[in-house]
Write a protein that holds these residues in place. Structure first.
Motif, mmCIF file in Angstrom:
data_model
loop_
_atom_site.group_PDB
_atom_site.id
_atom_site.type_symbol
_atom_site.label_atom_id
_atom_site.label_comp_id
_atom_site.label_asym_id
_atom_site.label_seq_id
_atom_site.Cartn_x
_atom_site.Cartn_y
_atom_site.Cartn_z
ATOM 1 N N ILE A 175 49.975 29.615 40.795
ATOM 2 C CA ILE A 175 51.233 28.893 40.613
ATOM 3 C C ILE A 175 51.162 27.522 41.278
ATOM 4 C CG2 ILE A 175 52.666 30.969 40.490
ATOM 5 C CD1 ILE A 175 53.456 30.449 43.421
ATOM 6 N N GLY A 176 52.028 26.629 40.813
ATOM 7 C CA GLY A 176 52.206 25.348 41.476
ATOM 8 C C GLY A 176 51.425 24.228 40.835
ATOM 9 N N GLY A 177 52.100 23.411 40.029
ATOM 10 C CA GLY A 177 51.471 22.235 39.460
ATOM 11 C C GLY A 177 50.432 22.507 38.388
ATOM 12 N N TYR B 132 47.514 33.175 54.131
ATOM 13 C CA TYR B 132 47.013 34.477 54.559
ATOM 14 C C TYR B 132 48.092 35.389 55.133
ATOM 15 C CZ TYR B 132 42.141 33.163 53.830
ATOM 16 O OH TYR B 132 40.947 32.802 53.260
ATOM 17 N N ALA B 133 48.868 34.914 56.089
ATOM 18 C CA ALA B 133 49.853 35.781 56.737
ATOM 19 C C ALA B 133 50.872 36.298 55.726
ATOM 20 C CB ALA B 133 50.555 35.031 57.873
ATOM 21 N N GLU B 134 51.318 35.453 54.822
ATOM 22 C CA GLU B 134 52.286 35.892 53.817
ATOM 23 C C GLU B 134 51.665 36.909 52.864
ATOM 24 O OE1 GLU B 134 54.205 32.663 51.855
ATOM 25 O OE2 GLU B 134 55.127 31.882 53.690
ATOM 26 N N MET B 135 50.419 36.699 52.471
ATOM 27 C CA MET B 135 49.752 37.671 51.592
ATOM 28 C C MET B 135 49.618 39.024 52.281
ATOM 29 S SD MET B 135 46.811 35.466 49.596
ATOM 30 C CE MET B 135 45.905 35.082 51.082
ATOM 31 N N LEU B 136 49.237 39.012 53.553
ATOM 32 C CA LEU B 136 49.084 40.262 54.295
ATOM 33 C C LEU B 136 50.429 40.961 54.465
ATOM 34 C CD1 LEU B 136 46.644 38.918 57.032
ATOM 35 C CD2 LEU B 136 46.045 40.407 55.109
ATOM 36 N N ARG B 137 51.464 40.180 54.698
ATOM 37 C CA ARG B 137 52.806 40.749 54.841
ATOM 38 C C ARG B 137 53.226 41.466 53.567
ATOM 39 N NH1 ARG B 137 58.461 37.694 54.263
ATOM 40 N NH2 ARG B 137 59.787 39.108 55.428
ATOM 41 N N VAL B 138 53.025 40.817 52.421
ATOM 42 C CA VAL B 138 53.479 41.369 51.157
ATOM 43 C C VAL B 138 52.587 42.524 50.694
ATOM 44 C CG1 VAL B 138 53.906 40.833 48.734
ATOM 45 C CG2 VAL B 138 54.557 39.196 50.501
ATOM 46 N N ALA B 139 51.308 42.471 51.005
ATOM 47 C CA ALA B 139 50.401 43.536 50.571
ATOM 48 C C ALA B 139 50.841 44.906 51.072
ATOM 49 C CB ALA B 139 48.986 43.237 51.051
ATOM 50 N N ALA B 140 51.553 44.936 52.188
ATOM 51 C CA ALA B 140 51.990 46.210 52.761
ATOM 52 C C ALA B 140 52.951 46.965 51.862
ATOM 53 C CB ALA B 140 52.639 45.967 54.126
ATOM 54 N N ILE B 141 53.645 46.267 50.957
ATOM 55 C CA ILE B 141 54.598 46.958 50.078
ATOM 56 C C ILE B 141 54.040 47.164 48.673
ATOM 57 C CG2 ILE B 141 56.610 46.135 51.375
ATOM 58 C CD1 ILE B 141 57.050 44.073 49.111
ATOM 59 N N SER B 142 52.791 46.762 48.444
ATOM 60 C CA SER B 142 52.118 46.971 47.158
ATOM 61 C C SER B 142 52.974 46.495 45.979
ATOM 62 C CB SER B 142 51.762 48.449 46.967
ATOM 63 O OG SER B 142 50.889 48.889 47.971
ATOM 64 N N PRO B 143 53.206 45.179 45.869
ATOM 65 C CA PRO B 143 53.988 44.664 44.737
ATOM 66 C C PRO B 143 53.197 44.762 43.441
ATOM 67 C CG PRO B 143 53.015 42.856 45.936
ATOM 68 C CD PRO B 143 52.689 44.097 46.727
ATOM 69 N N SER B 144 53.855 44.508 42.343
ATOM 70 C CA SER B 144 53.202 44.575 41.039
ATOM 71 C C SER B 144 52.231 43.416 40.843
ATOM 72 C CB SER B 144 54.247 44.565 39.925
ATOM 73 O OG SER B 144 55.232 45.559 40.143
ATOM 74 N N TYR B 145 52.589 42.260 41.354
ATOM 75 C CA TYR B 145 51.656 41.126 41.329
ATOM 76 C C TYR B 145 51.952 40.202 42.494
ATOM 77 C CZ TYR B 145 55.116 37.802 39.335
ATOM 78 O OH TYR B 145 56.207 36.987 39.137
ATOM 79 N N LEU B 146 50.954 39.394 42.840
ATOM 80 C CA LEU B 146 51.105 38.332 43.828
ATOM 81 C C LEU B 146 50.946 36.989 43.134
ATOM 82 C CD1 LEU B 146 49.084 39.147 47.088
ATOM 83 C CD2 LEU B 146 51.554 39.176 46.766
ATOM 84 N N ALA B 147 51.826 36.066 43.434
ATOM 85 C CA ALA B 147 51.672 34.686 42.990
ATOM 86 C C ALA B 147 51.105 33.891 44.159
ATOM 87 C CB ALA B 147 53.006 34.114 42.535
ATOM 88 N N LEU B 148 50.028 33.155 43.923
ATOM 89 C CA LEU B 148 49.321 32.430 44.971
ATOM 90 C C LEU B 148 49.453 30.935 44.739
ATOM 91 C CD1 LEU B 148 45.990 34.508 44.841
ATOM 92 C CD2 LEU B 148 48.048 35.021 46.165
ATOM 93 N N GLY B 149 49.959 30.210 45.707
ATOM 94 C CA GLY B 149 50.096 28.763 45.529
ATOM 95 C C GLY B 149 50.828 28.129 46.702
ATOM 96 N N ALA B 150 51.368 26.950 46.502
ATOM 97 C CA ALA B 150 51.211 26.130 45.299
ATOM 98 C C ALA B 150 49.814 25.516 45.301
ATOM 99 C CB ALA B 150 52.262 25.036 45.251
ATOM 100 N N ILE B 151 49.102 25.663 44.178
ATOM 101 C CA ILE B 151 47.729 25.181 44.129
ATOM 102 C C ILE B 151 47.702 23.658 44.124
ATOM 103 C CG2 ILE B 151 45.555 25.284 42.875
ATOM 104 C CD1 ILE B 151 46.612 27.820 41.486
ATOM 105 N N PHE B 152 48.528 23.067 43.276
ATOM 106 C CA PHE B 152 48.566 21.616 43.117
ATOM 107 C C PHE B 152 49.957 21.103 43.488
ATOM 108 C CE2 PHE B 152 45.825 23.441 39.745
ATOM 109 C CZ PHE B 152 44.600 22.945 40.170
ATOM 110 N N PRO B 153 50.106 19.798 43.697
ATOM 111 C CA PRO B 153 51.449 19.254 43.969
ATOM 112 C C PRO B 153 52.415 19.590 42.841
ATOM 113 C CG PRO B 153 49.757 17.610 44.422
ATOM 114 C CD PRO B 153 49.064 18.756 43.740
ATOM 115 N N THR B 154 53.653 19.894 43.212
ATOM 116 C CA THR B 154 54.662 20.234 42.219
ATOM 117 C C THR B 154 55.987 19.593 42.593
ATOM 118 O OG1 THR B 154 55.891 22.054 41.173
ATOM 119 C CG2 THR B 154 55.157 22.389 43.435
#
Length: 374
Positions: free
Chosen positions: A330-332, A276-298
């Protein structure tokens, strides 16, 4: 389970019962203490709550024990929380719903989130976003805190968004060499990323230029991982259709990259996030996409957090998709679990070994691409 100060035990137990299966839970006896009542001997499961600035002695005492310290100050109609934990320092601000810095519901949600395996800074985000009287997991982006440290943009003066990219980035292959880019572009992989690791500047430049020439004029979108300076220079030298579509950065790269230069170049920007904190931090600069993870072990890289799991991934998508439509799982991710990832509603997922370790690469690509078309 011993706790001091106001606490809503019914809410705490309800949250664990309702969301334990979704996020997983542990039996750690998480405890919250007002600073004045905190025991002399703290433990890692202790959360110390302070209503104002704290002394260096308190900070040192909590850090030595591996515990968490949340110091809260009031600024007008907003709370400013400084979260200190073994995972670092975060400063977040949020709307003040009441006059109490740490009301019973806040403490209950905070401790429940810790028991559900959320790190301290993410647990704080959830506790501040929680709507009094609600039982549903929070998904209203406006209620979540804004990051003041380490902020990427001042909340009162947000920068223009980065160039957009389609939400359906599709199959996203992350590969280590330009040779792989040359193999995958003719196979019609929609999105590719060059993750070339080398300390040699000239080797990096040669590899990126080779990858750019492979993607030039094709339907594949080429992202360059980490090496933003070289990517910008080559994009300018090779012309508008340089073959380079965008740049991908991790959290640690954001602090040193020239985001204004990337934005001005017209290249897209994708960013990895892990909570959450990282997503909120990055949302402030409106990137082209967000990668969310790592979902699974990698095993392809060392991750700063444990695997998020499908429960967290689904919660992240529900919160962030209205804000940043282009999301990448992303992730696994592999052929076996990709359908589960796509069922959450994202239209892109990054794969590594599912392609690079495939015995028949064209067949693996065909199979993976077909999953996005269903």
């Amino acid at each position: 389970m011993t706790r001091q100060g106001p606490f809503d035990a019914a809410l705490y137990q309800s949250l664990l019962a309702r969301f334990g299966a979704t996020f997983g839970r542990d039996e750690t006896p998480w405890r919250a203490w007002p600073l004045a009542d905190a025991p002399a001997a703290l433990a890692p499961q202790d959360v110390v709550l302070a209503d104002d600035e704290v002394t260096e002695d308190v900070i040192t005492r909590v850090a030595t024990a591996g515990a968490t310290l949340i110091a809260t100050e009031r600024e007008g109609g907003r709370w400013v929380d400084t979260v200190r934990s073994p995972m670092g320092v975060w400063v977040l601000e949020s709307h003040a719903d009441s006059d109490a810095a740490h009301p019973p519901a806040f403490v209950s949600v905070l401790l429940a989130a810790r028991a559900l395996h959320f790190p301290a800074h993410d647990a704080l985000c959830l506790a501040r976003a929680w709507q009094t009287g609600e039982q549903d997991w929070p998904t209203d982006f406006a209620r979540f805190p804004r990051v003041r440290h380490a902020a990427l943009a001042a909340p009162e003066q947000l920068p223009p968004p980065f160039a957009p990219c389609p939400a359906d980035l599709g199959l996203y292959a992350v590969v280590p060499t330009a040779e792989w880019i040359e193999r995958l572009v003719p196979l019609g992989v929609p999105t590719v990323q060059l993750r070339f690791k080398s300390p040699e500047g000239e080797a990096v430049r040669v590899e990126i230029e080779r990858a750019a020439r492979a993607a030039k004029g094709s339907a594949s979108r080429l992202f360059i991982n980490d090496h933003w300076r070289v990517a910008i220079e080559l994009h300018q030298q090779l012309g508008t259709d340089s073959g380079i579509y965008g740049i991908h950065l991790g959290q640690e790269d954001l602090d040193v990259a020239d985001l204004d230069a990337i934005r001005a170049s017209g290249l897209r920007l994708g960013v990895s996030t892990h909570g959450y904190a990282e997503m909120l931090r990055v949302a402030a600069i409106s990137p082209s996409y967000l990668a969310l993870g790592a979902i699974f072990p990698t095993t392809t890289k060392v991750m700063p957090t444990a695997p998020q799991g499908m429960g967290r991934f689904q919660a992240y998508v529900k919160l962030m998709q209205p804000v940043i439509p282009a999301l990448v799982g992303i992730g696994g991710v592999n052929a076996a679990n990709l359908p589960e990832v796509l069922a959450v509603g994202v239209r892109s997922a990054a794969v590594v070994r599912a392609i690079t370790e495939a015995s028949d690469v064209p067949a693996a690509v065909t199979r993976l691409k077909a999953m996005f078309e269903r």
